[in-house]
Design a protein around this motif. Structure first.
Motif, PDB file in Angstrom:
ATOM      1  N   VAL A  13      33.242 -49.181   7.863  1.00  0.00           N
ATOM      2  CA  VAL A  13      31.917 -49.788   8.071  1.00  0.00           C
ATOM      3  C   VAL A  13      31.900 -50.651   9.334  1.00  0.00           C
ATOM      4  O   VAL A  13      31.062 -51.528   9.500  1.00  0.00           O
ATOM      5  N   GLU A  14      32.870 -50.382  10.218  1.00  0.00           N
ATOM      6  CA  GLU A  14      32.923 -50.956  11.567  1.00  0.00           C
ATOM      7  C   GLU A  14      33.114 -52.461  11.572  1.00  0.00           C
ATOM      8  O   GLU A  14      32.547 -53.169  12.404  1.00  0.00           O
ATOM      9  N   ILE A  15      33.921 -52.955  10.629  1.00  0.00           N
ATOM     10  CA  ILE A  15      34.358 -54.347  10.671  1.00  0.00           C
ATOM     11  C   ILE A  15      35.601 -54.410  11.550  1.00  0.00           C
ATOM     12  O   ILE A  15      36.598 -53.731  11.276  1.00  0.00           O
ATOM     13  N   LYS A  16      35.557 -55.208  12.590  1.00  0.00           N
ATOM     14  CA  LYS A  16      36.596 -55.180  13.619  1.00  0.00           C
ATOM     15  C   LYS A  16      37.913 -55.801  13.154  1.00  0.00           C
ATOM     16  O   LYS A  16      38.979 -55.410  13.630  1.00  0.00           O
ATOM     17  N   GLU A  17      37.860 -56.783  12.288  1.00  0.00           N
ATOM     18  CA  GLU A  17      39.082 -57.414  11.786  1.00  0.00           C
ATOM     19  C   GLU A  17      39.129 -57.275  10.262  1.00  0.00           C
ATOM     20  O   GLU A  17      38.931 -58.233   9.517  1.00  0.00           O
ATOM     21  N   PRO A  18      39.355 -56.050   9.774  1.00  0.00           N
ATOM     22  CA  PRO A  18      39.272 -55.799   8.333  1.00  0.00           C
ATOM     23  C   PRO A  18      40.253 -56.602   7.488  1.00  0.00           C
ATOM     24  O   PRO A  18      39.932 -57.007   6.372  1.00  0.00           O
ATOM     25  N   GLU A  19      41.450 -56.862   8.017  1.00  0.00           N
ATOM     26  CA  GLU A  19      42.430 -57.630   7.243  1.00  0.00           C
ATOM     27  C   GLU A  19      41.977 -59.067   7.055  1.00  0.00           C
ATOM     28  O   GLU A  19      42.185 -59.668   5.995  1.00  0.00           O
ATOM     29  N   THR A  20      41.325 -59.616   8.059  1.00  0.00           N
ATOM     30  CA  THR A  20      40.800 -60.976   7.949  1.00  0.00           C
ATOM     31  C   THR A  20      39.650 -61.027   6.945  1.00  0.00           C
ATOM     32  O   THR A  20      39.584 -61.929   6.104  1.00  0.00           O
ATOM     33  N   VAL A  21      38.758 -60.058   7.029  1.00  0.00           N
ATOM     34  CA  VAL A  21      37.623 -60.006   6.102  1.00  0.00           C
ATOM     35  C   VAL A  21      38.100 -59.769   4.678  1.00  0.00           C
ATOM     36  O   VAL A  21      37.549 -60.329   3.730  1.00  0.00           O
ATOM     37  N   TYR A  22      39.123 -58.967   4.511  1.00  0.00           N
ATOM     38  CA  TYR A  22      39.697 -58.702   3.185  1.00  0.00           C
ATOM     39  C   TYR A  22      40.058 -60.010   2.483  1.00  0.00           C
ATOM     40  O   TYR A  22      39.840 -60.163   1.274  1.00  0.00           O
ATOM     41  N   LYS A  23      40.579 -60.974   3.225  1.00  0.00           N
ATOM     42  CA  LYS A  23      41.024 -62.248   2.647  1.00  0.00           C
ATOM     43  C   LYS A  23      39.932 -63.320   2.663  1.00  0.00           C
ATOM     44  O   LYS A  23      40.146 -64.422   2.162  1.00  0.00           O
ATOM     45  N   SER A  24      38.775 -62.999   3.242  1.00  0.00           N
ATOM     46  CA  SER A  24      37.721 -63.993   3.412  1.00  0.00           C
ATOM     47  C   SER A  24      36.818 -64.096   2.191  1.00  0.00           C
ATOM     48  O   SER A  24      36.627 -63.125   1.450  1.00  0.00           O
ATOM     49  N   TYR A  25      36.246 -65.274   2.010  1.00  0.00           N
ATOM     50  CA  TYR A  25      35.209 -65.480   0.994  1.00  0.00           C
ATOM     51  C   TYR A  25      33.853 -65.214   1.645  1.00  0.00           C
ATOM     52  O   TYR A  25      33.710 -65.315   2.877  1.00  0.00           O
ATOM     53  N   PRO A  26      32.832 -64.864   0.858  1.00  0.00           N
ATOM     54  CA  PRO A  26      31.526 -64.522   1.447  1.00  0.00           C
ATOM     55  C   PRO A  26      30.966 -65.561   2.409  1.00  0.00           C
ATOM     56  O   PRO A  26      30.368 -65.200   3.428  1.00  0.00           O
ATOM     57  N   HIS A  27      31.174 -66.851   2.114  1.00  0.00           N
ATOM     58  CA  HIS A  27      30.578 -67.881   2.977  1.00  0.00           C
ATOM     59  C   HIS A  27      31.248 -67.956   4.349  1.00  0.00           C
ATOM     60  O   HIS A  27      30.744 -68.631   5.254  1.00  0.00           O
ATOM     61  N   HIS A  28      32.365 -67.257   4.510  1.00  0.00           N
ATOM     62  CA  HIS A  28      33.025 -67.216   5.814  1.00  0.00           C
ATOM     63  C   HIS A  28      32.378 -66.194   6.750  1.00  0.00           C
ATOM     64  O   HIS A  28      32.680 -66.192   7.947  1.00  0.00           O
ATOM     65  N   LEU A  29      31.516 -65.336   6.210  1.00  0.00           N
ATOM     66  CA  LEU A  29      30.992 -64.201   6.968  1.00  0.00           C
ATOM     67  C   LEU A  29      29.534 -64.395   7.359  1.00  0.00           C
ATOM     68  O   LEU A  29      28.771 -65.065   6.659  1.00  0.00           O
ATOM     69  N   SER A  30      29.150 -63.753   8.462  1.00  0.00           N
ATOM     70  CA  SER A  30      27.737 -63.744   8.873  1.00  0.00           C
ATOM     71  C   SER A  30      26.950 -62.814   7.963  1.00  0.00           C
ATOM     72  O   SER A  30      27.521 -62.052   7.168  1.00  0.00           O
ATOM     73  N   GLY A  31      25.623 -62.846   8.097  1.00  0.00           N
ATOM     74  CA  GLY A  31      24.773 -61.981   7.276  1.00  0.00           C
ATOM     75  C   GLY A  31      25.084 -60.510   7.476  1.00  0.00           C
ATOM     76  O   GLY A  31      25.164 -59.731   6.524  1.00  0.00           O
ATOM     77  N   GLY A  32      25.283 -60.109   8.743  1.00  0.00           N
ATOM     78  CA  GLY A  32      25.594 -58.713   9.032  1.00  0.00           C
ATOM     79  C   GLY A  32      26.941 -58.299   8.471  1.00  0.00           C
ATOM     80  O   GLY A  32      27.105 -57.179   7.967  1.00  0.00           O
ATOM     81  N   MET A  33      27.931 -59.200   8.530  1.00  0.00           N
ATOM     82  CA  MET A  33      29.260 -58.902   7.989  1.00  0.00           C
ATOM     83  C   MET A  33      29.217 -58.799   6.467  1.00  0.00           C
ATOM     84  O   MET A  33      29.879 -57.943   5.877  1.00  0.00           O
ATOM     85  N   LYS A  34      28.444 -59.672   5.833  1.00  0.00           N
ATOM     86  CA  LYS A  34      28.282 -59.580   4.376  1.00  0.00           C
ATOM     87  C   LYS A  34      27.687 -58.232   3.989  1.00  0.00           C
ATOM     88  O   LYS A  34      28.120 -57.597   3.015  1.00  0.00           O
TER      89      LYS A  34
END
Length: 316
Positions: free
Chosen positions: A131-152
């Motif tokens: 789904v074109e997330i550039k840093e998937p390993e970082t997002v994997y460990k992230s909580y929703p509030h760490h992400l922008s609306g588009g990333m969510k």
């Protein structure tokens, strides 16, 4: 194929949706358009049995030939919900659990449906990459509030893809996004539908978005299907006055001088105060006496269906 045939949903004696029929094939994108209160979302949510039990449903909803309302709840949960048909909700901030990481939330759906559970982390990271997330390993460990609306929203799309469904319901997935992010999400869904041969039901109140993404279009108003057909043909020459009104309300940037933006007068009526006859007649400039008395049937005109006594096709 996912088919809805003659679906009606009512509360007490009031219809929310009435006699709705539509279908989408694998690899095809169906756009459902209409103002708020037209019955778009509740029609789509009925496919996954995500509507209150107090509502009465009639008609059929078939997924790959199986009527979902004839399935036991256990079988439906195991074989249909999320595995064959998944959903992307319009507000990812409200849909994602704030207490769990993105990876943990995607993992839950996979574990419930898949017997094979090895290398789950790698599977999920690959999904996030798809789904074109550039840093998937970082997002994997992230909580929703760490992400922008588009990333969510991309994380929600990854979750919807996690069990390789045949069909995805996208319920106004770009509503809260800026135009640049909206364009990226639309492009992503189109590519995923084509590359994975996934059928998509894309719900929106924005006809420009539907024009960009959908192969076919269904126009809903006050719980009824008013027009349906190939998107390009419907946009180019709408037969129903409501469809025409929606298209004319789109702001135009080309041309010289000022232009008064057309509007459709009034609002979608409440389910308890819907008029007799055609539900659109109080707002229609072309209404005649019969429109106030009788509900127009759906007419088949070439490859188009339209619910109107006096469609533009016949007026030409």
């Amino acid at each position: 194929m996912l088919e809805i045939d003659n679906l009606s949903i009512k509360v007490e004696n009031f219809y929310i949706v009435r006699n709705v029929s539509l279908s989408v094939r694998k690899g095809e994108i169906l756009g459902i358009i209409g103002e708020s209160g037209s019955g778009k979302s509740i029609t789509a949510l009925s496919i996954l049995k995500l509507i209150p039990e107090s509502l009465k449903i009639s008609g059929t909803v078939k997924v790959n030939g199986r009527d979902i309302y004839e399935l036991e709840e256990r079988e439906f949960n195991k074989n249909i919900r999320w595995k064959t048909v998944s959903i992307i909700f319009q507000d990812p901030a409200a849909s994602l659990n704030p207490l769990l990481t993105i990876g943990e939330q995607i993992k839950e759906a996979i574990i419930f449906h898949e017997e094979k559970k090895e290398n789950l982390k790698d599977t999920i990271i690959n999904l996030l990459s798809e789904v074109e997330i550039k840093e998937p390993e970082t997002v994997y460990k992230s909580y929703p509030h760490h992400l922008s609306g588009g990333m969510k929203q991309r994380a929600m799309i990854a979750m919807a893809l996690s069990c390789n469904p045949d069909f995805i319901i996208a319920d106004e997935p770009t509503t809260a996004l800026d135009k640049q992010t909206e364009h990226k999400i639309i492009k992503l869904l189109k590519n995923l539908s084509k590359n994975k041969n996934t059928g998509v039901i894309f719900i929106s109140h924005d006809i420009e978005v539907i024009e960009t993404i959908a192969d076919t279009i269904t126009v809903m108003y006050a719980g009824f299907v008013m027009e349906s057909g190939e998107t390009g043909e419907v946009i180019k020459k709408p037969y129903h006055p409501y469809t025409k009104g929606l298209i004319e309300c789109i702001p135009k940037v080309e041309g010289k001088g000022k232009r008064k933006l057309p509007v459709i007068p009034g609002n979608v009526t409440d389910i308890k105060s819907r008029p007799s006859g055609c539900p659109f007649h109080p707002r229609c400039s072309k209404r005649k006496e019969v429109c106030q008395r009788e509900l127009p049937p759906l007419k088949q005109i070439e490859k188009r269906t339209v619910r109107c006594f006096f469609p533009e096709y016949e007026a030409v």
